[in-house]
Design an enzyme around this catalytic site. Structure first.
Site, PDB file in Angstrom:
ATOM      1  N   LYS A 140       1.055  -1.207   0.002  1.00 51.60           N
ATOM      2  CA  LYS A 140       0.316   0.027  -0.054  1.00 51.60           C
ATOM      3  C   LYS A 140       0.932   1.096  -0.273  1.00 51.60           C
ATOM      4  O   LYS A 140       1.638   1.594   1.084  1.00 51.60           O
ATOM      5  CB  LYS A 140      -1.328   0.449   1.264  1.00 51.60           C
ATOM      6  CG  LYS A 140      -1.354   1.543   1.962  1.00 51.60           C
ATOM      7  CD  LYS A 140      -2.583   2.065   0.784  1.00 51.60           C
ATOM      8  CE  LYS A 140      -2.677   3.461   1.285  1.00 51.60           C
ATOM      9  NZ  LYS A 140      -2.025   4.460   0.870  1.00 51.60           N
ATOM     10  N   CYS A 144      12.422  10.915   7.881  1.00 55.80           N
ATOM     11  CA  CYS A 144      12.489  10.564   9.610  1.00 55.80           C
ATOM     12  C   CYS A 144      13.086  11.098  10.152  1.00 55.80           C
ATOM     13  O   CYS A 144      13.722  11.341  11.771  1.00 55.80           O
ATOM     14  CB  CYS A 144      11.995   8.886   8.831  1.00 55.80           C
ATOM     15  SG  CYS A 144      13.579   8.208   9.329  1.00 55.80           S
ATOM     16  N   GLU A 147       7.685  16.569  15.927  1.00 56.36           N
ATOM     17  CA  GLU A 147       7.756  16.560  15.004  1.00 56.36           C
ATOM     18  C   GLU A 147       7.722  17.390  13.304  1.00 56.36           C
ATOM     19  O   GLU A 147       6.509  17.762  13.301  1.00 56.36           O
ATOM     20  CB  GLU A 147       7.613  15.278  13.599  1.00 56.36           C
ATOM     21  CG  GLU A 147       8.558  14.739  12.846  1.00 56.36           C
ATOM     22  CD  GLU A 147       8.236  13.526  11.806  1.00 56.36           C
ATOM     23  OE1 GLU A 147       7.574  13.277  11.909  1.00 56.36           O
ATOM     24  OE2 GLU A 147       8.960  12.703  11.845  1.00 56.36           O
TER      25      GLU A 147
END
Ligand code: NAD
Length: 489
Positions: A172, A283, A382
């Protein structure tokens, strides 16, 4: 480029009724439309992968490695096309896309060979007529749910080890960047037995269906911490194997031995790279910087000077350091972090708003904040954009406390020439990767992943292979004679 990109299920390209648009973040133009998978197609893909699993797992490792090497070679062959497509949908400079495609192929060749040595072990038996085998078996169908920032590479960190161990796959991809994944499958993976690899593009609902499916024992997910938590909640009653690679808020500490002058300039160069590479949408981007107060002002000046030299523009052009951010949503979140900091007393050292020279595209100015604190969003959550926030400290112990004062624990970097400080840093900082003096590199042979709210697994290295193997112990008595300890009924 195809007009309505279909999905790939059971070796066939299928169109669907509904489609979603994929946009070029550099121009805001619609690149193409992609079939929007629904629950029905997600279930079809799981059925196909379940059937394919029966025969795929029975192939020898060598046979599976041949498929893997073959696809890796095709990826290299089509590197330029895949890289261009990646830049068009994701925004990063072409050079970075080329590197992503290269590392995608390298990950495959690494796991194709590593898997040949990792099928289990023998334990010392209890008696000398016995064998105790520890075998590593595939789980079955793995759902690989991927994010927008490294769609090919982060898919392959999951797909290569999972497939090499005999699992089958339903992918996905991110709804923001599905094109490079679909094109890679088309160019490089169509020769696999049908059903071994399936791809159902779509909105988060497809991911939810896969996560909740009883015939999907492993969810290999990379994305935000909030989505990871949602997946934990969605699957809590099913006891699945969840591999969660989630968000980060990486810190960079300039240890007290970093001296005025060239040392500060080198630290600034490292942070201009680790904070702004892929526009801060890594990240492990450096988002928080802690600097000893004796060199705080000098460091800010050095970083501002460095970052001012970064150029912003369409990644396809090849002449710019930074592309656009991925979407209006990402852009707005970053802007909210900057406004929150400024409203609460932070000082704007550079940037701080939309890059106005662009009529279209999600371009944000590379931004540096100082005078920040841990109550501000830019130090707590973040930001995932071109923003670096800087805070002074008094003692190295205090700096380490500040690094650990975060729910995240993905990576952290320290610049120091003092081995004792380096050791103290890696021993005391709670993060999955520690970089000393060189932020950001991943090593295919070394595990990558987060602690705390950044994750619960490791990708890459031997650990990244073991993540897709279920361990089984076989106690095998070769002598058929009855045992004295059996109850004689
Ligand atoms: P995201 O969480 O928005 O989406 C990731 C994927 O999850 C997408 O394919 C999305 O459709 C799917 N999804 C969304 N909701 C779902 C649900 N409820 N169930 C199942 N699937 C669902 O992440 P993003 O914005 O694409 O990526 C950026 C994030 O990824 C950042 O937080 C970044 O730190 C993180 N990230 C982590 C790593 C790592 O290795 N730790 C690496 C890259 C990116």
């Amino acid at each position: 480029m195809k007009k309505n990109y279909p999905m790939y299920i059971n070796g066939q390209w299928l169109d669907s009724k509904a489609h979603f648009e994929v946009t070029n973040p550099a121009t805001e133009e619609i690149l193409t439309c992609v079939s929007q998978g629904s629950e029905k197609e997600a279930n079809m893909a799981v059925d196909a992968a379940s059937t394919a699993f029966i025969t795929w797992k029975m192939l020898s490792v060598d046979e599976r490695a041949s498929f893997m090497h073959n696809s890796a070679a095709k990826i290299v062959e089509h590197q330029d096309e895949l890289a261009r497509l990646l830049t068009m949908e994701q925004g990063k400079p072409l050079e970075e896309s080329v590197a992503e495609v290269e590392w995608t192929a390298k990950t495959m060749t690494y796991y194709a060979e590593l898997a040949k040595n990792q099928l289990g072990r023998m334990a010392p038996p209890l008696g000398n007529t016995q064998l105790n085998l520890i075998v590593k078996e595939p789980y079955g169908v793995v759902a690989a749910i991927t994010p927008f920032n490294y769609p090919l590479l982060l898919l392959m960190w999951k797909a290569a080890p999972a497939l090499m161990l005999g699992n089958t796959l339903v992918i996905k991809p991110s709804e923001l960047t599905p094109l490079s994944t679909l094109r890679m499958l088309e160019l490089c993976f169509e020769n696999y037995p049908k059903g071994v690899i399936n791809c159902v593009p779509g909105l988060p609902e497809v991911g939810k269906t896969l996560a909740a499916h009883v015939d999907v024992p492993v969810i290999a997910f990379t994305g935000s911490t909030q989505t990871g938590i949602n997946i934990i909640k969605q699957t809590a009653h099913l006891n699945k194997k969840l591999h969660l690679e989630m968000g980060g808020k990486d810190a960079f500490v300039l240890a007290p031995d970093v001296a005025s002058g060239i040392d500060i300039e080198n630290a600034a160069a490292a942070i201009a790279w680790s904070g702004f590479f892929n526009n801060g949408q890594v990240c492990t981007s450096t988002e928080r910087v802690y600097v000893h107060q004796s060199v705080y002002d000098e460091f800010i000046q050095a970083l501002v000077k460095r970052v001012k030299t970064l150029t912003l523009g369409d990644g396809l052009d090849g002449n710019y350091n930074l592309g656009p951010m991925i979407s209006a949503q990402g852009f707005d979140k970053l802007d909210q972090h900057v406004s929150d900091a400024l409203n609460n007393g932070a000082k704007l050292e550079l940037g701080g708003s939309k890059a106005t020279e662009f009529a279209r595209g999600y371009y944000y100015q590379p931004t540096i904040l100082s005078n920040v604190n841990h109550q501000m969003l830019c130090m707590k959550e973040e930001s995932f954009g071109p923003l670096v926030s800087i805070m002074p400290y008094d003692t190295f112990e205090q700096a380490i406390e500040l690094v650990n004062d975060s729910p995240y624990g993905l990576g952290a970097c320290c610049r120091t020439g003092n081995p004792l400080l380096a050791k103290q840093f890696y021993q005391q900082v709670k993060a999955g990767t520690i970089w000393i003096n060189d932020p950001l590199p991943d090593n295919i042979s070394a595990p990558f992943g987060g602690m705390k709210m950044s994750g619960n697994t490791r990708e890459l290295g031997m650990e990244g292979l073991d993540a897709f193997a279920e361990v089984k112990h076989i106690h095998w008595e070769l002598d058929l004679a009855p045992k004295e300890h059996w109850i004689n009924l």
